[in-house]
Design a protein around this motif. Structure first.
Motif, short mmCIF file in Angstrom:
data_model
loop_
_atom_site.label_atom_id
_atom_site.label_comp_id
_atom_site.label_asym_id
_atom_site.label_seq_id
_atom_site.Cartn_x
_atom_site.Cartn_y
_atom_site.Cartn_z
N MET A 1 33.18 22.87 41.37
CA MET A 1 32.22 23.71 40.67
C MET A 1 31.68 24.73 41.64
O MET A 1 31.55 24.48 42.83
CB MET A 1 31.09 22.86 40.10
CG MET A 1 30.22 22.20 41.14
SD MET A 1 28.98 21.08 40.43
CE MET A 1 30.02 19.68 40.03
N TRP A 5 27.00 28.19 39.80
CA TRP A 5 26.88 27.39 38.57
C TRP A 5 26.07 26.13 38.84
O TRP A 5 25.23 25.73 38.03
CB TRP A 5 28.27 27.02 38.06
CG TRP A 5 28.25 26.18 36.82
CD1 TRP A 5 28.24 26.60 35.53
CD2 TRP A 5 28.25 24.74 36.75
NE1 TRP A 5 28.23 25.54 34.67
CE2 TRP A 5 28.23 24.39 35.38
CE3 TRP A 5 28.25 23.73 37.71
CZ2 TRP A 5 28.22 23.07 34.96
CZ3 TRP A 5 28.24 22.42 37.29
CH2 TRP A 5 28.23 22.11 35.93
N ARG A 9 22.71 25.26 36.87
CA ARG A 9 22.77 24.12 35.94
C ARG A 9 21.82 23.00 36.33
O ARG A 9 21.20 22.38 35.48
CB ARG A 9 24.22 23.59 35.91
CG ARG A 9 24.44 22.44 34.94
CD ARG A 9 24.28 22.92 33.50
NE ARG A 9 24.51 21.84 32.56
CZ ARG A 9 23.61 20.94 32.24
NH1 ARG A 9 22.41 20.98 32.79
NH2 ARG A 9 23.87 20.00 31.35
N GLN A 199 39.38 20.55 37.57
CA GLN A 199 38.05 21.15 37.52
C GLN A 199 37.92 22.07 36.31
O GLN A 199 36.90 22.08 35.62
CB GLN A 199 37.78 21.93 38.80
CG GLN A 199 36.38 22.52 38.85
CD GLN A 199 35.98 22.95 40.24
OE1 GLN A 199 36.35 22.33 41.23
NE2 GLN A 199 35.21 24.01 40.35
N GLU A 200 38.98 22.85 36.02
CA GLU A 200 38.95 23.72 34.84
C GLU A 200 38.82 22.90 33.57
O GLU A 200 38.05 23.23 32.67
CB GLU A 200 40.22 24.57 34.80
CG GLU A 200 40.28 25.52 33.61
CD GLU A 200 41.59 26.26 33.52
OE1 GLU A 200 41.88 26.83 32.44
OE2 GLU A 200 42.36 26.28 34.51
N ASP A 202 37.52 19.95 33.27
CA ASP A 202 36.17 19.38 33.23
C ASP A 202 35.17 20.38 32.67
O ASP A 202 34.29 20.03 31.88
CB ASP A 202 35.76 18.95 34.64
CG ASP A 202 34.40 18.30 34.68
OD1 ASP A 202 34.19 17.29 33.98
OD2 ASP A 202 33.53 18.81 35.42
N GLU A 203 35.31 21.64 33.04
CA GLU A 203 34.41 22.67 32.53
C GLU A 203 34.61 22.89 31.03
O GLU A 203 33.64 23.10 30.29
CB GLU A 203 34.62 23.97 33.31
CG GLU A 203 34.18 23.87 34.77
CD GLU A 203 34.59 25.07 35.59
OE1 GLU A 203 35.29 25.96 35.05
OE2 GLU A 203 34.24 25.12 36.79
N GLY A 206 32.94 20.03 29.24
CA GLY A 206 31.48 20.21 29.25
C GLY A 206 31.03 21.20 28.19
O GLY A 206 30.06 20.94 27.47
N ARG A 207 31.72 22.32 28.08
CA ARG A 207 31.34 23.33 27.09
C ARG A 207 31.52 22.81 25.67
O ARG A 207 30.64 23.00 24.80
CB ARG A 207 32.17 24.60 27.28
CG ARG A 207 31.84 25.39 28.53
CD ARG A 207 32.43 26.78 28.47
NE ARG A 207 33.88 26.77 28.35
CZ ARG A 207 34.71 26.82 29.38
NH1 ARG A 207 34.24 26.85 30.61
NH2 ARG A 207 36.03 26.83 29.20
N HIS A 357 28.59 15.63 31.40
CA HIS A 357 27.70 16.70 31.85
C HIS A 357 26.26 16.48 31.39
O HIS A 357 25.32 16.95 32.04
CB HIS A 357 28.20 18.05 31.33
CG HIS A 357 29.52 18.46 31.90
ND1 HIS A 357 30.71 17.88 31.50
CD2 HIS A 357 29.85 19.37 32.84
CE1 HIS A 357 31.71 18.42 32.17
NE2 HIS A 357 31.21 19.34 32.99
#
Length: 474
Positions: A1, A5, A9, A199-200, A202-203, A206-207, A357
């Motif tokens: 991350m 961010w 966050r 990581q991508e 995971d984002e 989260g969204r 998240h």
């Protein structure tokens, strides 16, 4: 991350916002089983169907549906632990396209003839917690994230040595020497692509979960075959535990050969990632909100310990020392407990995974996500360098299998089954089914104790013989 961010966050200027009121729990994507199970029969485990351990059906792909490398797969739903099977699986072929380099605004993705594509294969298991949503999203998303990451660097992957500049332009004549001195190899680019893809993904999770007002997460165990190597990426201990006493066995991948059993993944717990977690709390003490101490002690300190010199260790220490106990040391430890009973912020027994998240420590606004790393550990198996035999396989399974069977017991079952079953083209699928049946309480099972796994179980059996050897991946 990114640090930006992270600060936006988790480190706002004012106090943390109050938790949002719960919204109706609806999965951001429809509940489903893996696509390759279509046609294999009705989906077991609906909410109104009782699931006794001895009555749970084992599902596998239909006979006419071949998986990559003729791999075997089987799964079984939990014994009423939850309404749905929270495991998810995915597999398929990865086709990586080349990129033509020019002016940045003129870069185009080119569809080239098949022999110029970089191809690989992909198998993945996701063990969800807090519902199936995160695991479903990961199964739908991670392979696409990985393909994009590999396409962005494919020129470096197919080069004899990764170039300093991806375009091949050489600014300094010594650039190749610098790359060689750093020991940068092609496999390092693939590892980096896997790390970035996790990581991508995971984002994205989260969204999607935030947009739908949901919570939850999953662990991920992925195997990727590319250019004669097998990359096994693991993020997480497969068991999500909130102050539970479960066994804490992680999803696991092992290589089984005639005379060898080799682990290809390892678990992550708060205890074995103590220094990383403590260092994060040292850099960002706001994350603990004054409720926890980052220091580790052999036990929870009491009032009578005040003023005494006791054993402790901090983020910079692999050994131990002594310190005089102050009042702030009496706070609850950031990491408490030992072995599989170690807990992060008194809540989690995991330290890596996807999602979560929105997860907070009970009755507080303290987020756990900053301490939960989505980056996997990647193990590389050079398949081209192995003298493979017909019985050599990789077994990937979620924690329900390993709750009952050890690495050695699985290897013994694999060898016994395959040595007497060399002709059946469906033998690897049958082997996956047999491994699951071995966890369902048969008194004559490998443990001799009739142990039962009540958890969801998903198993891939990936044969290596005549698959990776001699395959350049082009």
């Amino acid at each position: 991350m990114s640090s930006g961010w992270f600060r936006r966050r988790f480190l706002p200027g004012g106090p943390l916002p109050a938790p949002r009121p719960p919204r109706p729990r609806a999965s951001p994507v429809p509940y489903r089983r893996p696509r390759f199970l279509r046609g294999s029969g009705s989906c077991p485990g609906t909410a109104d169907a009782p699931r006794r351990p001895e009555a749970r059906p084992v599902r596998c792909p239909a006979r006419g549906r071949a998986l990559p490398w003729n791999a075997g797969y089987a799964e079984i739903i939990n014994a009423e632990k939850s309404e749905f099977n929270e495991d998810q699986a995915a597999c398929g072929k990865l086709c990586i396209r080349r990129c033509e380099f020019g002016a940045e605004e003129d870069q185009e993705w080119l569809t080239v003839c098949p022999e110029e594509l970089l191809t690989g294969h992909y198998w993945a298991l996701f063990d969800g917690h807090g519902g199936p949503a995160a695991a479903i999203l990961a199964a739908n998303t991670l392979h696409s994230c990985l393909r994009r990451q590999l396409e962005a660097i494919v020129e470096g992957i197919v080069a004899t040595q990764p170039p300093m500049h991806l375009s091949g332009h050489c600014v300094c004549p010594s650039d190749p020497q610098f790359v060689e001195e750093k020991g940068i190899r092609t496999e390092d680019l693939v590892i980096g692509a896997l790390e970035s893809a996790f990581q991508e993904c995971d984002e994205v999770i989260g969204r999607e979960l935030e947009a739908s007002g949901q919570v939850g997460g999953c662990t991920a165990l992925v195997a990727v075959s590319l250019q004669g190597k097998l990359y096994v990426a693991n993020a997480g201990d497969s068991r999500f535990r909130l102050r539970s006493l479960s066994s804490g066995i992680p999803s696991r991948a092992i290589l089984v050969r005639r005379d060898e059993v080799r682990p290809l993944s390892s678990e992550f717990t708060p205890e074995n990632e103590r220094q990383r977690i403590q260092q994060l709390a040292f850099v960002y003490p706001e994350l603990l909100a004054g409720e926890f101490t980052r220091l580790e002690f052999p036990r929870r300190l009491k009032g009578d310990d005040l003023g005494q010199k006791v054993l402790f260790r901090d983020h910079h220490m692999s050994g131990w020392s002594y310190k005089c106990v102050e009042k702030s040391d009496l706070k609850y430890p950031l990491i408490h407990g030992q072995g599989r009973q170690a807990r992060l912020l008194g809540t989690l027994a995991v330290s890596r995974g996807l999602g979560d998240h929105q997860l907070r420590v009970l009755d507080t606004n303290i987020h756990l996500k900053p301490f939960l790393l989505s980056v996997p550990q990647v193990t590389v198996l050079d398949v081209d360098q192995l003298e493979l035999q017909e019985e050599d396989v990789v077994v990937m399974a979620t924690d329900g299998l390993w709750d009952v069977l050890s690495n050695e017991e699985v290897a013994r079952l694999v060898r016994s089954f395959l040595s007497g079953n060399r002709e059946d083209p469906h033998r690897f699928s049958e082997l996956a089914q047999m491994l699951i049946h071995s966890t369902q309480g048969k008194d004559d099972g490998p443990t001799g104790e009739g142990q039962v796994s009540y958890d969801d179980i998903s198993v891939f059996v990936i044969p290596l013989y005549n698959q990776g050897q001699g395959n350049s991946g082009h």
